[in-house]
Enzyme design. Sequence first.
Site, PDB file in Angstrom:
ATOM      1  N   THR A 148      -1.178   0.905  -6.420  1.00  0.00           N
ATOM      2  CA  THR A 148      -1.414   0.288  -5.126  1.00  0.00           C
ATOM      3  C   THR A 148      -2.590   1.017  -4.486  1.00  0.00           C
ATOM      4  OG1 THR A 148      -0.360  -0.518  -3.085  1.00  0.00           O
ATOM      5  CG2 THR A 148       0.212   1.717  -3.795  1.00  0.00           C
ATOM      6  N   TYR A 149      -2.894   0.684  -3.243  1.00  0.00           N
ATOM      7  CA  TYR A 149      -4.043   1.293  -2.591  1.00  0.00           C
ATOM      8  C   TYR A 149      -3.600   2.200  -1.445  1.00  0.00           C
ATOM      9  CZ  TYR A 149      -3.335  -2.612   0.627  1.00  0.00           C
ATOM     10  OH  TYR A 149      -2.789  -3.519   1.515  1.00  0.00           O
ATOM     11  N   GLY A 186       5.388  -2.614   1.502  1.00  0.00           N
ATOM     12  CA  GLY A 186       5.444  -3.867   0.757  1.00  0.00           C
ATOM     13  C   GLY A 186       6.277  -3.735  -0.504  1.00  0.00           C
ATOM     14  N   ALA A 187       5.838  -4.403  -1.566  1.00  0.00           N
ATOM     15  CA  ALA A 187       6.590  -4.402  -2.825  1.00  0.00           C
ATOM     16  C   ALA A 187       6.772  -2.991  -3.384  1.00  0.00           C
ATOM     17  CB  ALA A 187       5.888  -5.289  -3.848  1.00  0.00           C
ATOM     18  N   ALA A 188       5.820  -2.096  -3.108  1.00  0.00           N
ATOM     19  CA  ALA A 188       5.933  -0.712  -3.593  1.00  0.00           C
ATOM     20  C   ALA A 188       7.180  -0.024  -3.041  1.00  0.00           C
ATOM     21  CB  ALA A 188       4.684   0.077  -3.211  1.00  0.00           C
ATOM     22  N   SER A 243       0.852  -1.183   0.000  1.00  0.00           N
ATOM     23  CA  SER A 243       0.000   0.000   0.000  1.00  0.00           C
ATOM     24  C   SER A 243       0.889   1.233   0.000  1.00  0.00           C
ATOM     25  CB  SER A 243      -0.912   0.033   1.226  1.00  0.00           C
ATOM     26  OG  SER A 243      -0.139   0.046   2.411  1.00  0.00           O
TER      27      SER A 243
END
Length: 165
Positions: free
Chosen positions: A56-57, A72-74, A24
């Site tokens: 993403t959110y 996360g991955a972001a 996110s």
Amino acid sequence: MEKYVGGKLHGIRVTGSKLNYHGSITIDADFCREVGLKPLEYVEIWNKMSGARISTYVLYGKGGSRCCILNGAAARTCQEGDEIIIASSIYGEVGDIIALKPRVLVFDADNGVVDRITYEVFRRPDGSLDMTVTSEVPDNDYGFPTTMVSGAHPPSSLLERRDRD
């Protein structure tokens, strides 16, 4: 149905990252509310420094914190201090974007808001579409004229000037 810009945070700086957190982006809730970003809404993120583009959110961060934290991955796509653009989207008809008048916040290097911009789409007298961009900063250097328009239709002088330009 077409896709339109719903709101935008332009030039906000990444203030942190949490690689081991579920994915996110955490953004100062005050910024989100001002441009209409909702919790858990999907957004596009464009890194002006690297060119990376992700979606993403949104998670709301503490209001007034000026935070912009990739999770996360972001977190792998941006470094702390990178300047990014965050844009939401809406799907709808032309009438929806005319009614919305998307808002944009422009930031300085410390995530202070230095300008507030509004995109206003309207119908010209002949029915064709046009738009104005309203900036709070006089003589901005964004590449568009600063216009202050009230109501859904710009004054005829603005239309006449655009017809000549």
